[in-house]
Design a protein around this motif. Structure first.
Motif, PDB file in Angstrom:
ATOM      1  N   ALA A 270       0.817  -1.206   0.000  1.00  0.00           N
ATOM      2  CA  ALA A 270       0.000   0.000   0.000  1.00  0.00           C
ATOM      3  C   ALA A 270       0.855   1.262   0.000  1.00  0.00           C
ATOM      4  O   ALA A 270       0.493   2.274  -0.619  1.00  0.00           O
ATOM      5  CB  ALA A 270      -0.927   0.009   1.212  1.00  0.00           C
ATOM      6  N   THR A 271       2.004   1.221   0.665  1.00  0.00           N
ATOM      7  CA  THR A 271       2.890   2.381   0.685  1.00  0.00           C
ATOM      8  C   THR A 271       3.434   2.662  -0.705  1.00  0.00           C
ATOM      9  O   THR A 271       3.604   3.827  -1.095  1.00  0.00           O
ATOM     10  CB  THR A 271       4.039   2.162   1.686  1.00  0.00           C
ATOM     11  OG1 THR A 271       3.495   1.923   2.986  1.00  0.00           O
ATOM     12  CG2 THR A 271       4.938   3.388   1.755  1.00  0.00           C
TER      13      THR A 271
ATOM     14  N   VAL B  31       0.243   5.304   6.292  1.00  0.00           N
ATOM     15  CA  VAL B  31      -0.877   5.505   7.205  1.00  0.00           C
ATOM     16  C   VAL B  31      -2.235   5.083   6.649  1.00  0.00           C
ATOM     17  O   VAL B  31      -3.037   4.496   7.395  1.00  0.00           O
ATOM     18  CB  VAL B  31      -0.905   6.954   7.718  1.00  0.00           C
ATOM     19  CG1 VAL B  31      -2.091   7.191   8.656  1.00  0.00           C
ATOM     20  CG2 VAL B  31       0.402   7.276   8.446  1.00  0.00           C
ATOM     21  N   PRO B  32      -2.589   5.369   5.399  1.00  0.00           N
ATOM     22  CA  PRO B  32      -3.924   4.950   4.939  1.00  0.00           C
ATOM     23  C   PRO B  32      -4.193   3.460   5.139  1.00  0.00           C
ATOM     24  O   PRO B  32      -5.264   3.069   5.617  1.00  0.00           O
ATOM     25  CB  PRO B  32      -3.919   5.330   3.458  1.00  0.00           C
ATOM     26  CG  PRO B  32      -2.992   6.503   3.391  1.00  0.00           C
ATOM     27  CD  PRO B  32      -1.905   6.184   4.370  1.00  0.00           C
TER      28      PRO B  32
ATOM     29  N   GLN C 101      -6.399  -1.137   8.436  1.00  0.00           N
ATOM     30  CA  GLN C 101      -6.242  -2.331   9.253  1.00  0.00           C
ATOM     31  C   GLN C 101      -6.729  -2.105  10.682  1.00  0.00           C
ATOM     32  O   GLN C 101      -7.342  -2.995  11.289  1.00  0.00           O
ATOM     33  CB  GLN C 101      -4.772  -2.770   9.255  1.00  0.00           C
ATOM     34  CG  GLN C 101      -4.271  -3.278   7.909  1.00  0.00           C
ATOM     35  CD  GLN C 101      -2.835  -3.800   7.988  1.00  0.00           C
ATOM     36  OE1 GLN C 101      -2.357  -4.193   9.050  1.00  0.00           O
ATOM     37  NE2 GLN C 101      -2.140  -3.799   6.855  1.00  0.00           N
ATOM     38  N   LEU C 102      -6.456  -0.938  11.226  1.00  0.00           N
ATOM     39  CA  LEU C 102      -6.918  -0.626  12.578  1.00  0.00           C
ATOM     40  C   LEU C 102      -8.442  -0.618  12.650  1.00  0.00           C
ATOM     41  O   LEU C 102      -9.043  -1.146  13.598  1.00  0.00           O
ATOM     42  CB  LEU C 102      -6.369   0.726  13.030  1.00  0.00           C
ATOM     43  CG  LEU C 102      -4.929   0.753  13.537  1.00  0.00           C
ATOM     44  CD1 LEU C 102      -4.488   2.192  13.789  1.00  0.00           C
ATOM     45  CD2 LEU C 102      -4.795  -0.073  14.815  1.00  0.00           C
ATOM     46  N   ARG C 103      -9.064  -0.016  11.647  1.00  0.00           N
ATOM     47  CA  ARG C 103     -10.529   0.042  11.642  1.00  0.00           C
ATOM     48  C   ARG C 103     -11.128  -1.359  11.536  1.00  0.00           C
ATOM     49  O   ARG C 103     -12.152  -1.663  12.173  1.00  0.00           O
ATOM     50  CB  ARG C 103     -11.009   0.931  10.500  1.00  0.00           C
ATOM     51  CG  ARG C 103     -10.799   2.418  10.803  1.00  0.00           C
ATOM     52  CD  ARG C 103     -11.148   3.312   9.640  1.00  0.00           C
ATOM     53  NE  ARG C 103     -11.084   4.720  10.050  1.00  0.00           N
ATOM     54  CZ  ARG C 103     -10.927   5.736   9.214  1.00  0.00           C
ATOM     55  NH1 ARG C 103     -10.841   5.514   7.906  1.00  0.00           N
ATOM     56  NH2 ARG C 103     -10.878   6.967   9.685  1.00  0.00           N
TER      57      ARG C 103
ATOM     58  N   SER D  29      -2.279  11.701   7.740  1.00  0.00           N
ATOM     59  CA  SER D  29      -1.094  10.830   7.744  1.00  0.00           C
ATOM     60  C   SER D  29       0.114  11.504   8.367  1.00  0.00           C
ATOM     61  O   SER D  29       0.871  10.894   9.134  1.00  0.00           O
ATOM     62  CB  SER D  29      -0.763  10.397   6.312  1.00  0.00           C
ATOM     63  OG  SER D  29      -1.773   9.572   5.778  1.00  0.00           O
ATOM     64  N   GLN D  30       0.318  12.771   8.055  1.00  0.00           N
ATOM     65  CA  GLN D  30       1.510  13.443   8.563  1.00  0.00           C
ATOM     66  C   GLN D  30       1.478  13.594  10.080  1.00  0.00           C
ATOM     67  O   GLN D  30       2.522  13.551  10.733  1.00  0.00           O
ATOM     68  CB  GLN D  30       1.698  14.810   7.898  1.00  0.00           C
ATOM     69  CG  GLN D  30       3.063  15.415   8.181  1.00  0.00           C
ATOM     70  CD  GLN D  30       3.389  16.602   7.310  1.00  0.00           C
ATOM     71  OE1 GLN D  30       2.581  17.037   6.491  1.00  0.00           O
ATOM     72  NE2 GLN D  30       4.590  17.144   7.470  1.00  0.00           N
ATOM     73  N   ASP D  31       0.292  13.746  10.643  1.00  0.00           N
ATOM     74  CA  ASP D  31       0.179  13.801  12.096  1.00  0.00           C
ATOM     75  C   ASP D  31       0.757  12.536  12.727  1.00  0.00           C
ATOM     76  O   ASP D  31       1.513  12.592  13.709  1.00  0.00           O
ATOM     77  CB  ASP D  31      -1.290  13.936  12.515  1.00  0.00           C
ATOM     78  CG  ASP D  31      -1.909  15.251  12.084  1.00  0.00           C
ATOM     79  OD1 ASP D  31      -1.181  16.249  11.941  1.00  0.00           O
ATOM     80  OD2 ASP D  31      -3.144  15.271  11.898  1.00  0.00           O
TER      81      ASP D  31
END
Length: 354
Positions: A75-76, A83-84, A89-91, A108-110
């Motif tokens: 994905a990266t 992050v996306p 995956q977290l969701r 994402s930057q956060d």
């Protein structure tokens, strides 16, 4: 030769630093990013931005979450940032009805920049301890050998005799200044990055500032006056500091290598590198490494200054350049400090007739 000598199976024995490199491992980066997501959920739950039950569920799921690294890799390559897919995956791990509250109001930057700030805090602790130990070692060397008379050299030519303490102090004094400056450098990078899509925390409305403050406290970071997505002076300042430290150590290494030459003999190396062809040699490997690492970081510093140029509110190109350069500079600085301490503890001044 290797693409990345700092983690090469045998080159890392020379150039690497396991403690600093560990802070840039995938395990450390993932732990830091997950700490941000868990802290964000907790802060938003406490401020009523998301339901308290959702915040608790997110925190609980994150504790046992194990990412699919291969999916993150693929994905990266597509998204240019991890992050996306991580959020997806977290969701999935949190599940309904709370999944939509994962990463709420963040971008994402956060996640990435705050995760870096958390890891850099650990790096500063290591750098500070090593600078302190090196100052102590140089003090001890000055006490023991400071009265030994050596030849000063200007423009590579013999000048006048001076006490060895003069040379030692020229190594020590800049390191003390770098140590004193470290607090300001740390303050510039160990900050919370939380601004949402364009630095305005638009999804949080009036609660944005309160969430940021609570999140920063939970992560032991400070909240800057403005969101620093595109303000990279703090990171560039860190790179400059890393280069200053390695440059100072490089000067020390160069002096030691010159004084340890067979025909000079003003410094004796208790140990050194062997030669495959000339077994009588004691090569100044540590001193040479300090010079190489100084030049390496000086070269990469220009790239970090290039990364100051972000287009508008975020630059993918400048940001990626930081990822390529900063970890190497940090490991190089760690390796230089480690090497310098070992070197100082194994040299002695003997004067020109030693």
């Amino acid at each position: 030769m290797s693409v990345f000598p700092f983690e090469h199976p045998f080159l890392s024995g020379l150039t690497g630093d396991r403690e600093i490199a560990a802070l840039f491992s995938v395990e450390a980066e993932m732990a830091a990013m997950l700490a941000f997501e868990a802290g964000l959920a907790a802060a938003e739950g406490a401020e009523g931005v998301v339901p308290a039950g959702a915040a608790a569920e997110i925190e609980s799921r994150i504790k046992t979450f194990r990412p699919d690294l291969e999916a993150l890799n693929q994905a990266t390559a597509r998204d240019g940032v991890v992050v996306p897919e991580l959020v997806r995956q977290l969701r999935a791990a949190v599940g309904e009805p709370h999944a939509k509250y994962v990463h709420f109001g963040a971008t994402s930057q956060d996640v990435i920049d705050t995760g870096l700030a958390l890891r850099l805090a650990g790096a500063f602790d290591i750098f500070g301890a090593r600078l302190d130990a090196l100052a102590v070692a140089l003090d001890a060397l000055a006490v023991r050998d400071g009265a030994v008379e050596v030849m000063a050299h200007t423009r590579m030519q013999a000048a006048i005799p001076v006490p060895a303490s003069r040379k030692i102090e020229s190594w020590r004094a800049p390191l003390l200044r770098h140590r004193a400056a470290m607090a300001g450098v740390r303050e510039g990078v160990c900050v919370l990055h939380f601004g949402g899509a364009a630095g305005t925390r638009d999804k949080l409305g009036a609660a944005g500032a309160a969430v940021a403050r609570r999140l920063a406290v939970g992560l032991d970071l400070t909240v800057p006056d403005t969101v620093r997505h595109a303000e990279r002076d703090g990171i560039a300042g860190l790179a400059a500091w890393l280069s200053l430290v390695t440059g100072t150590l490089g000067k020390m290494g160069q002096d030691i290598a010159l004084a340890a030459q067979s025909e000079i003999g003003e410094i004796r190396l208790a140990s050194g590198g062997g030669s495959s062809a000339m077994p009588h040699k004691v090569n100044p490997v540590g001193a040479e490494l300090l010079v190489a690492l100084a030049r390496f970081n000086a070269t990469l510093l220009s790239g970090m200054h290039q990364a100051l140029v972000h287009e508008n509110e975020r630059s993918g190109a400048a940001w990626t350049l930081e990822w390529l350069l900063l970890p190497q500079m940090a490991v190089a600085c760690g390796a230089a400090l480690r090497t310098a301490l070992s070197l100082v503890e194994t040299i002695s001044f003997e004067g020109p007739s030693g």
